[in-house]
Design a protein around this motif. Structure first.
Motif, short mmCIF file in Angstrom:
data_model
loop_
_atom_site.label_atom_id
_atom_site.label_comp_id
_atom_site.label_asym_id
_atom_site.label_seq_id
_atom_site.Cartn_x
_atom_site.Cartn_y
_atom_site.Cartn_z
N ASN A 125 55.83 24.67 -76.60
CA ASN A 125 57.60 23.85 -77.10
C ASN A 125 58.42 24.07 -76.38
OD1 ASN A 125 60.16 23.18 -79.04
ND2 ASN A 125 58.72 23.56 -80.15
N THR A 126 58.76 23.08 -75.43
CA THR A 126 59.43 23.74 -74.09
C THR A 126 61.19 23.46 -75.00
OG1 THR A 126 59.41 21.25 -73.57
CG2 THR A 126 57.66 22.56 -72.59
N GLU A 127 61.38 23.06 -75.64
CA GLU A 127 62.55 23.06 -76.57
C GLU A 127 62.60 24.80 -76.79
OE1 GLU A 127 65.67 21.69 -79.91
OE2 GLU A 127 63.64 20.72 -79.40
N ALA A 128 62.14 25.66 -77.27
CA ALA A 128 61.97 26.42 -78.43
C ALA A 128 61.97 27.55 -76.79
CB ALA A 128 61.02 27.22 -79.48
N VAL A 129 61.06 27.53 -75.69
CA VAL A 129 60.85 28.38 -74.92
C VAL A 129 61.99 28.79 -74.17
CG1 VAL A 129 58.88 28.71 -72.87
CG2 VAL A 129 58.39 27.85 -75.45
N GLY A 130 62.23 27.25 -73.69
CA GLY A 130 63.54 26.86 -72.92
C GLY A 130 64.62 27.76 -73.42
N ILE A 131 65.31 27.50 -74.58
CA ILE A 131 65.75 28.39 -75.23
C ILE A 131 65.80 30.03 -74.83
CG2 ILE A 131 67.47 29.10 -78.18
CD1 ILE A 131 66.60 26.35 -78.40
N LEU A 132 65.20 30.53 -75.51
CA LEU A 132 64.54 32.33 -75.33
C LEU A 132 64.76 32.06 -74.46
CD1 LEU A 132 61.57 31.63 -78.14
CD2 LEU A 132 63.40 32.82 -78.13
N ALA A 133 64.18 31.85 -73.19
CA ALA A 133 64.63 31.98 -71.59
C ALA A 133 66.06 31.98 -71.24
CB ALA A 133 63.99 30.93 -70.67
N GLU A 134 66.27 31.51 -72.06
CA GLU A 134 68.23 31.56 -71.51
C GLU A 134 68.92 32.71 -72.79
OE1 GLU A 134 72.08 28.30 -72.17
OE2 GLU A 134 70.21 28.25 -71.34
N ARG A 135 68.51 33.18 -73.84
CA ARG A 135 69.23 33.53 -75.02
C ARG A 135 68.41 34.49 -75.55
NH1 ARG A 135 72.42 28.66 -77.46
NH2 ARG A 135 72.77 30.23 -79.11
N ARG A 137 66.50 37.63 -77.43
CA ARG A 137 67.15 38.76 -77.68
C ARG A 137 66.75 39.76 -76.72
NH1 ARG A 137 64.87 39.78 -82.67
NH2 ARG A 137 67.35 39.31 -83.24
N THR A 138 65.58 40.47 -76.18
CA THR A 138 65.56 41.00 -74.91
C THR A 138 64.95 40.54 -74.16
OG1 THR A 138 62.89 41.46 -75.40
CG2 THR A 138 64.59 42.86 -77.32
N LYS A 139 64.98 41.62 -72.84
CA LYS A 139 65.13 40.71 -71.50
C LYS A 139 63.19 40.92 -71.14
CE LYS A 139 64.50 42.40 -66.67
NZ LYS A 139 63.30 41.22 -65.95
N ARG A 140 62.78 41.23 -72.19
CA ARG A 140 60.88 40.96 -72.27
C ARG A 140 60.51 39.16 -72.88
NH1 ARG A 140 56.36 43.52 -76.29
NH2 ARG A 140 54.70 42.06 -75.22
N ILE A 141 61.19 39.54 -73.98
CA ILE A 141 61.40 37.97 -74.02
C ILE A 141 62.24 36.31 -73.51
CG2 ILE A 141 62.14 36.58 -75.88
CD1 ILE A 141 62.07 39.46 -78.00
N ARG A 142 62.82 37.28 -72.67
CA ARG A 142 63.44 36.75 -71.66
C ARG A 142 62.54 36.10 -70.30
NH1 ARG A 142 67.99 39.21 -73.28
NH2 ARG A 142 67.67 40.09 -71.61
N ASP A 143 61.82 37.11 -70.21
CA ASP A 143 60.85 36.90 -69.00
C ASP A 143 59.58 36.29 -68.82
OD1 ASP A 143 62.65 38.26 -67.79
OD2 ASP A 143 60.87 39.47 -67.72
N THR A 144 59.20 36.50 -70.82
CA THR A 144 57.70 35.91 -70.84
C THR A 144 58.00 34.03 -71.51
OG1 THR A 144 57.34 37.73 -72.33
CG2 THR A 144 56.43 35.34 -73.27
N ALA A 145 59.22 33.97 -71.33
CA ALA A 145 59.37 32.21 -71.87
C ALA A 145 60.06 31.89 -70.36
CB ALA A 145 60.53 32.81 -72.76
N GLY A 146 60.61 32.41 -70.02
CA GLY A 146 60.81 32.60 -68.24
C GLY A 146 59.76 31.75 -67.43
N ALA A 147 58.79 32.52 -67.68
CA ALA A 147 57.17 32.67 -66.93
C ALA A 147 56.61 31.21 -67.80
CB ALA A 147 56.45 33.82 -66.74
N GLY A 148 56.55 30.58 -68.77
CA GLY A 148 56.32 29.74 -69.63
C GLY A 148 56.59 28.00 -69.29
N LEU A 149 57.57 28.66 -68.53
CA LEU A 149 58.48 27.19 -68.20
C LEU A 149 58.12 26.78 -66.58
CD1 LEU A 149 62.54 27.78 -69.65
CD2 LEU A 149 60.49 26.22 -70.42
N THR A 150 57.45 28.23 -65.91
CA THR A 150 57.55 27.98 -64.49
C THR A 150 56.13 28.01 -64.43
OG1 THR A 150 58.95 30.17 -64.07
CG2 THR A 150 56.84 28.78 -62.13
N HIS A 151 54.72 28.05 -65.39
CA HIS A 151 53.88 27.26 -65.24
C HIS A 151 53.53 26.55 -66.19
CE1 HIS A 151 52.21 31.38 -63.65
NE2 HIS A 151 52.94 32.30 -64.99
N GLY A 152 55.05 26.50 -67.07
CA GLY A 152 54.44 24.39 -67.52
C GLY A 152 55.17 24.23 -66.31
#
Length: 153
Positions: A125-135, A137-152
């Protein structure tokens, strides 16, 4: 057989395995009663862990389909005295909403546990992943979400 029938064995690891086995093979009409019974084990931490593993397994199997909602209501009632288990069920419902494109609130996702944020960050879900990439809770969550957006993209 109920939880008290297998408590004769002092090894909580054996009881844990027995609980998981019983939960795996229980017929649906008896599942809520068995969950409640397992939660009566004298080792409450172990019992909650067995039930949590069961809930995660069943929710993962059921969340995409229509049977999930009735199951989640029954399990919430069966675990009502165990706030962590109730929260996990609530978070599975939020995960289901995000994954299936049902209505959900960003604030609910941002207030959710590390477990749910990380699970959602790895989703599609790109909306949810985008929110988590930005905000997230942890760096790991933000990095995981950011990687998903990059690969997507």
């Amino acid at each position: 057989m109920n939880a008290h029938d297998i408590t004769w064995h002092p090894d909580e690891h054996v009881r844990f395995a027995a609980h998981l086995d019983r939960l795996r093979y229980v017929a649906e009409p008896h599942e809520a009663a068995l969950v409640g019974d397992v939660l009566t084990d004298p080792d409450g931490t172990m019992a909650r862990s067995a039930v949590l593993r069961h809930l995660d397994r069943r929710a993962a199997d059921l969340h995409p389909g229509p049977a999930y909602e009735e199951w989640a209501r029954a399990m919430t009632a069966a675990t009502a005295d165990h706030p962590f288990l109730v929260r996990r069920l609530r978070e599975w419902s939020l995960f289901r909403a995000v994954a299936l494109g049902l209505p959900w609130q960003p604030d609910d996702l941002l207030a959710s546990s590390h477990w749910l944020q990380l699970k959602t960050a790895a989703g599609t879900n790109t909306e949810a992943v985008g929110i988590l990439a930005e905000r997230g809770r942890t760096k790991r969550i933000r990095d995981t979400a950011g990687a998903g957006l990059t690969h997507g993209s």
